[in-house]
Design a protein around this motif. Structure first.
Motif, mmCIF file in Angstrom:
data_model
loop_
_atom_site.group_PDB
_atom_site.id
_atom_site.type_symbol
_atom_site.label_atom_id
_atom_site.label_comp_id
_atom_site.label_asym_id
_atom_site.label_seq_id
_atom_site.Cartn_x
_atom_site.Cartn_y
_atom_site.Cartn_z
ATOM 1 N N VAL A 753 91.243 21.893 -14.743
ATOM 2 C CA VAL A 753 92.150 22.930 -14.227
ATOM 3 C C VAL A 753 93.581 22.639 -14.672
ATOM 4 O O VAL A 753 94.308 23.547 -15.095
ATOM 5 C CB VAL A 753 92.056 23.005 -12.685
ATOM 6 C CG1 VAL A 753 93.116 23.946 -12.125
ATOM 7 C CG2 VAL A 753 90.659 23.442 -12.256
ATOM 8 N N TRP A 754 94.012 21.373 -14.584
ATOM 9 C CA TRP A 754 95.383 21.021 -14.961
ATOM 10 C C TRP A 754 95.615 21.233 -16.451
ATOM 11 O O TRP A 754 96.647 21.782 -16.851
ATOM 12 C CB TRP A 754 95.646 19.562 -14.581
ATOM 13 C CG TRP A 754 97.053 19.109 -14.859
ATOM 14 C CD1 TRP A 754 98.172 19.377 -14.128
ATOM 15 C CD2 TRP A 754 97.488 18.305 -15.962
ATOM 16 N NE1 TRP A 754 99.275 18.795 -14.705
ATOM 17 C CE2 TRP A 754 98.893 18.128 -15.834
ATOM 18 C CE3 TRP A 754 96.831 17.718 -17.054
ATOM 19 C CZ2 TRP A 754 99.632 17.394 -16.748
ATOM 20 C CZ3 TRP A 754 97.583 16.980 -17.959
ATOM 21 C CH2 TRP A 754 98.961 16.834 -17.797
ATOM 22 N N LEU A 755 94.666 20.835 -17.275
ATOM 23 C CA LEU A 755 94.835 20.966 -18.723
ATOM 24 C C LEU A 755 94.792 22.417 -19.189
ATOM 25 O O LEU A 755 95.356 22.752 -20.244
ATOM 26 C CB LEU A 755 93.738 20.173 -19.454
ATOM 27 C CG LEU A 755 93.854 18.641 -19.411
ATOM 28 C CD1 LEU A 755 92.567 17.994 -19.905
ATOM 29 C CD2 LEU A 755 95.048 18.163 -20.224
ATOM 30 N N SER A 756 94.158 23.286 -18.411
ATOM 31 C CA SER A 756 94.018 24.679 -18.829
ATOM 32 C C SER A 756 95.351 25.400 -18.916
ATOM 33 O O SER A 756 95.448 26.464 -19.529
ATOM 34 C CB SER A 756 93.083 25.426 -17.875
ATOM 35 O OG SER A 756 93.643 25.503 -16.578
ATOM 36 N N GLN A 757 96.415 24.854 -18.325
ATOM 37 C CA GLN A 757 97.719 25.507 -18.401
ATOM 38 C C GLN A 757 98.399 25.264 -19.737
ATOM 39 O O GLN A 757 99.419 25.887 -20.041
ATOM 40 C CB GLN A 757 98.607 25.006 -17.266
ATOM 41 C CG GLN A 757 98.967 23.534 -17.349
ATOM 42 C CD GLN A 757 99.658 23.039 -16.103
ATOM 43 O OE1 GLN A 757 100.596 23.657 -15.633
ATOM 44 N NE2 GLN A 757 99.179 21.928 -15.549
ATOM 45 N N PHE A 758 97.855 24.364 -20.568
ATOM 46 C CA PHE A 758 98.437 24.067 -21.868
ATOM 47 C C PHE A 758 97.659 24.789 -22.960
ATOM 48 O O PHE A 758 96.428 24.840 -22.936
ATOM 49 C CB PHE A 758 98.402 22.563 -22.151
ATOM 50 C CG PHE A 758 99.237 21.742 -21.201
ATOM 51 C CD1 PHE A 758 100.592 21.562 -21.420
ATOM 52 C CD2 PHE A 758 98.663 21.164 -20.079
ATOM 53 C CE1 PHE A 758 101.362 20.810 -20.549
ATOM 54 C CE2 PHE A 758 99.418 20.411 -19.199
ATOM 55 C CZ PHE A 758 100.774 20.236 -19.429
ATOM 56 N N THR A 759 98.386 25.325 -23.932
ATOM 57 C CA THR A 759 97.710 25.950 -25.067
ATOM 58 C C THR A 759 97.237 24.902 -26.077
ATOM 59 O O THR A 759 96.347 25.177 -26.880
ATOM 60 C CB THR A 759 98.653 26.937 -25.762
ATOM 61 O OG1 THR A 759 99.855 26.258 -26.145
ATOM 62 C CG2 THR A 759 99.023 28.076 -24.826
ATOM 63 N N VAL A 760 97.857 23.727 -26.068
ATOM 64 C CA VAL A 760 97.421 22.588 -26.887
ATOM 65 C C VAL A 760 97.084 21.471 -25.917
ATOM 66 O O VAL A 760 97.919 21.075 -25.110
ATOM 67 C CB VAL A 760 98.542 22.145 -27.856
ATOM 68 C CG1 VAL A 760 98.117 20.916 -28.629
ATOM 69 C CG2 VAL A 760 98.914 23.273 -28.799
ATOM 70 N N ARG A 761 95.864 20.971 -25.964
ATOM 71 C CA ARG A 761 95.469 19.963 -24.976
ATOM 72 C C ARG A 761 94.458 18.990 -25.564
ATOM 73 O O ARG A 761 93.741 19.302 -26.518
ATOM 74 C CB ARG A 761 94.894 20.622 -23.723
ATOM 75 C CG ARG A 761 93.829 21.661 -23.974
ATOM 76 C CD ARG A 761 93.410 22.342 -22.677
ATOM 77 N NE ARG A 761 92.471 23.427 -22.895
ATOM 78 C CZ ARG A 761 92.829 24.700 -23.027
ATOM 79 N NH1 ARG A 761 94.102 25.029 -22.973
ATOM 80 N NH2 ARG A 761 91.925 25.635 -23.221
ATOM 81 N N VAL A 762 94.411 17.828 -24.947
ATOM 82 C CA VAL A 762 93.458 16.803 -25.366
ATOM 83 C C VAL A 762 92.091 17.090 -24.749
ATOM 84 O O VAL A 762 91.968 17.808 -23.755
ATOM 85 C CB VAL A 762 93.927 15.404 -24.923
ATOM 86 C CG1 VAL A 762 95.202 15.005 -25.618
ATOM 87 C CG2 VAL A 762 94.092 15.333 -23.408
ATOM 88 N N ASP A 763 91.071 16.520 -25.361
ATOM 89 C CA ASP A 763 89.736 16.552 -24.764
ATOM 90 C C ASP A 763 89.661 15.468 -23.688
ATOM 91 O O ASP A 763 90.374 14.463 -23.741
ATOM 92 C CB ASP A 763 88.669 16.285 -25.826
ATOM 93 C CG ASP A 763 88.606 17.401 -26.857
ATOM 94 O OD1 ASP A 763 88.866 18.556 -26.468
ATOM 95 O OD2 ASP A 763 88.330 17.111 -28.032
#
Length: 803
Positions: A753-763
């Motif tokens: 959920v937290w990472l979904s706010q970024f358009t570029v994110r780590v796995d």
């Protein structure tokens, strides 16, 4: 307060472990409560704070909007005349000035304000009259600290102070130390002192040409904010009639106004033009959550050790029951012991808070004092904490202890049914929290490192930026030529956009009759300017087109020469081109008569945080700009930077606040919130691990002590220290292994959920989860080994004589 029982005094080690765990947990909880309380009360201290609003503007183009803190400069007069619910309106404008008396000047944040500003936003004055302090055309009120800086111990009232290269002001008041606010300043000056630059001397302009004035209003008692908000669209249409070419194609207005409640601005409202960072609700939520988890671990530690020690108190319970004690009396007694211990833990927590305050202030980036604990809702919270913690931690152990039957106790058959299962569940929960916080910490740190470099579309290394250059006088072009010849400078460009710049722009374009686009009009394109060297300086990648014609210079642009532009891939897609190459050669019309030809498409360039989607950018190629970007040679760049700064100072000796810095530092600043959340998780995650293992340390000590005779027998029949270690280690590491299975899916979902706010994110790398689990397991094994090795290494004879 109930005195601690003889049992707790005799078992001092376990009492101290419990006390330390409770103190740390309570200290963390109260520190975070202090911080949340301070953040939540920002801007609540104004008189009639619930009736104060900032009138913010919003520019709407093609279904997109730019949310501004500013509003049309001439807004206050019409608002108070036409909207009866508004009883007062005032304006201010943020500025940074060099303030003092020649030759000593000091950089200060200052507000230029209307005469009634201190009557609407009533910041308290130690000296002076709020009704008249800014009514004087040259009046200024200053903070006590600034007055001491400017005048020492002399009486500041009536003395004059000068804005370098600007107005002379007279001190008419001294501000009391202002509480934290969404406005940060050291002085408030009468706006009329700016003379020809004041609002009264500005030429009338379209309301969509919004500058730096910020408007605040106070509603009348009983007035409805909704009624005012509902009246604003018609109000705007009367003073700024809608233009269908500017907005969405219909008779809607490009400009809209909104009401921002002043008490909500700091935490909840973000808009273009905010020059001071507000609070962050996400950080508060993270802090509050982990503080509650830490407190929960401390309570679980007490419960675990109290139930583990229950068998040692069975004889005491049996005797008390034989002499007539009832179970409810025993429950009250043992719960009271827990409350008393929690009360001592709270006292110790206050001392820990004082010691930890500097580190906590650095962690959250805010000055905090213990004094607020004695007022407001924090006082009842602090008083209730030991009671709540004591009852939560002690009630279940009290039930276990009071449940022993005298007959079984005297026969040596006393058991605590279910207590071992409860302890196992609590240990699993403690380590699950610790593991989850470690995984979150590692992932947040990986994400911040990733977004600072990934998907930028340009090469940020060795880019040096000089911002806030004055425009329109030709000095920037001359400076650029001089800097280009400095050793260590590889390229120089001028633009009105650089990384981490807060500028926004939305434009619409008509497409030609024979366009290759699927659209006839493109809306919501962000348009900025850059000179012919901009893309080479940034190292942008050209994906379509040949670029500018050979030998063409941006400074040659006038009404008769061609205008050229470069799009990003997102902009080409927004304009309806199926392939980037389809946009090359197209002529776009922004004003119906001056076409702009697209000469190239570059890969998307990210100038803002990765929280935002790729921006559809158009760069019109023009000379000049308020930002100068230099690409420096690799290696030691200090000498080059010094030479650049000297040249800039030579060309702009009278200009204050030119901002210098490397692009990678500017990008790093975009992720200040995420970095702080990572630091919070790391600090509290480490605390959770320490507390969980503190509890495990106590449990291991109790278990090893109870099994001393068993260990002695095993040693007699040939078991070695390593055999005993494996036996005990398996018992205490199983909960840690189970905790991994509990923590992993929960923290995976939370991070998803937290990472979904970024358009570029780590796995979410499996190795991160395994590493956190392995670390928890290793720490637990070391904790267990401390006791087991000591007991297993003792002589078997001593162990057989134990008990």
């Amino acid at each position: 307060m109930i005195a601690l029982s003889g049992f707790l005094r005799r078992h001092l080690l376990f009492t101290l472990l419990n006390l330390l765990g409770l103190a740390v947990g309570i200290a963390a909880f109260l520190l975070v409560s202090l911080y949340v309380a301070e953040e939540g009360t920002v801007d609540h201290g104004f008189t009639a704070a619930d009736r104060l609003y900032r009138v913010g503007g919003q520019l709407n183009v093609g279904g997109q909007a730019i949310k501004l803190v500013f509003a049309p400069t001439e807004l206050p007069g019409p608002l108070t005349q036409e909207v009866p619910e508004i009883e007062a309106a005032t304006r201010m404008e943020n500025d940074r000035v060099m303030l003092g008396t020649a030759p000593r000047f000091f950089e200060q944040k200052m507000l230029w304000a209307d005469p009634n500003f201190l009557q609407v936003l009533d910041y308290p004055l130690e000296r002076g009259d709020p009704a008249t302090a800014l009514a004087r055309p040259d009046g200024v009120v200053v903070t006590r600290a600034l007055a001491r800086t400017l005048f020492g111990d002399a009486d500041p009232l009536g003395r004059t102070v000068q804005v370098r290269n600007g107005a002379t002001l007279t001190v008419t008041g001294i501000l009391a130390p202002p509480p934290q606010s969404h406005l940060v300043f050291a002085a408030i000056a009468a706006e009329a002192a700016r003379g020809p630059k004041s609002w009264a001397h500005q030429k009338a302009a379209s309301w969509t040409d919004i500058s730096g004035a910020v408007t605040y209003v106070r509603l009348a008692k009983g007035a409805s904010a909704k009624a005012v908000a509902d009246a604003l669209p018609a109000f705007v249409n009367r003073h700024n009639p809608p233009n269908p070419d500017q907005a969405g194609g219909g008779m809607d207005n490009m400009l809209s106004l909104r009401l921002d409640p002043v008490p909500d601005i700091y935490l909840h409202i973000k808009a273009l033009g905010d020059i001071t960072p507000g609070g962050d609700v996400g950080t508060l939520q993270v802090l509050g959550g982990v503080a509650l988890l830490i407190l929960g671990i401390a309570i679980a530690n007490y419960t675990n050790m109290a139930t583990a020690q229950a068998i040692n108190r069975a004889r005491e319970v049996g005797i008390r029951k034989l002499v007539g004690a009832r179970r409810r009396q025993l429950v009250a007694l043992f719960t009271g012991e827990a409350v008393a211990l929690a009360a001592l833990g709270t006292v110790a927590a206050l001392a820990l808070m004082e010691l930890a305050m500097p580190a906590f202030q650095a962690l959250v980036g805010r000055d905090i004092a213990l004094a607020p604990l004695t007022r407001g809702w924090l006082l009842p919270l602090a008083l209730a904490t030991p009671l709540v913690v004591g009852v939560m931690g002690g009630f279940y152990p009290a039930l276990v202890l009071s449940g022993y039957r005298p007959g079984e106790v005297l026969k040596g058959k006393a058991q605590a049914p279910g207590a071992s299962r409860v302890r196992a569940v609590l240990v699993v929960g403690q380590f699950a929290v610790s593991i989850a916080l470690m995984v979150a910490t590692l992932t947040v740190q990986r994400q911040v490192a990733h977004v600072q470099a990934a998907g930028l579309g340009y090469q940020p290394e060795s880019l040096y930026v000089v911002s806030n250059l004055p425009t329109g006088d030709g000095r920037a072009a001359t400076l650029k030529k001089e800097l280009a010849h400095l050793p260590g400078v590889r390229a120089v460009a001028l633009s009105n956009l650089v990384p981490a710049d807060s500028s926004e722009s939305l434009s619409s374009f008509d497409l030609p009759e024979n366009t290759r686009s699927t659209l006839r009009q493109a809306r919501g394109i962000e348009v900025f300017t850059g000179d012919e060297d901009f893309f080479a300086t940034y190292g942008a990648r050209l994906v379509a087109g040949g670029g500018l014609p050979a030998g063409w210079k941006a400074e040659a642009v006038d009404e008769q020469t061609p205008r050229y532009a470069v799009l990003t891939e997102s902009a080409a897609g927004r304009m309806g081109y199926t392939k980037p190459g389809d946009a090359v050669g197209e002529r776009l019309y922004a004003d119906g008569k001056n076409p702009t030809e697209v000469v190239g498409v570059v890969a998307d360039m990210r100038f803002q945080s990765a929280r935002h989607a790729d921006e559809p950018l158009m760069f019109q190629i023009k000379a000049g700009g308020r930002h100068m970007t230099l690409r420096l040679a690799a290696g030691d760049q200090r000498a080059t930077v010094d030479a650049v700064n000297r040249a800039v100072d030579k060309f702009y000796p009278d200009t204050d606040y030119l901002r210098h810095g490397f692009v990678d530092e500017r990008i790093e600043g975009l992720y200040k919130t995420e970095r702080r959340q990572g630091q919070i998780l790391a600090a509290f995650g480490g605390l959770a691990v320490v507390l969980a293992n503190l509890g495990l340390f106590g449990l291991t000590a109790l278990t090893a002590a109870r099994r001393t005779k068993e260990i002695g027998i095993r040693r007699v029949v040939g078991a070695g220290v390593s055999d005993i270690m494996r036996l005990m280690a398996w018992q205490f590491t199983r909960p840690v292994l189970v905790a991994n299975l509990v923590a992993w899916p929960v923290v995976w979902w939370a991070l998803h959920v937290w990472l979904s706010q970024f358009t570029v994110r780590v796995d979410q790398a499996p190795l991160t989860f395994v590493a956190a689990g392995a670390l928890a397991l290793v720490v637990a094994l070391v904790t267990v080994a401390v006791h087991v090795v000591r007991v297993a290494s003792a002589t078997p004879v001593g162990a057989l004589r134990y008990e």
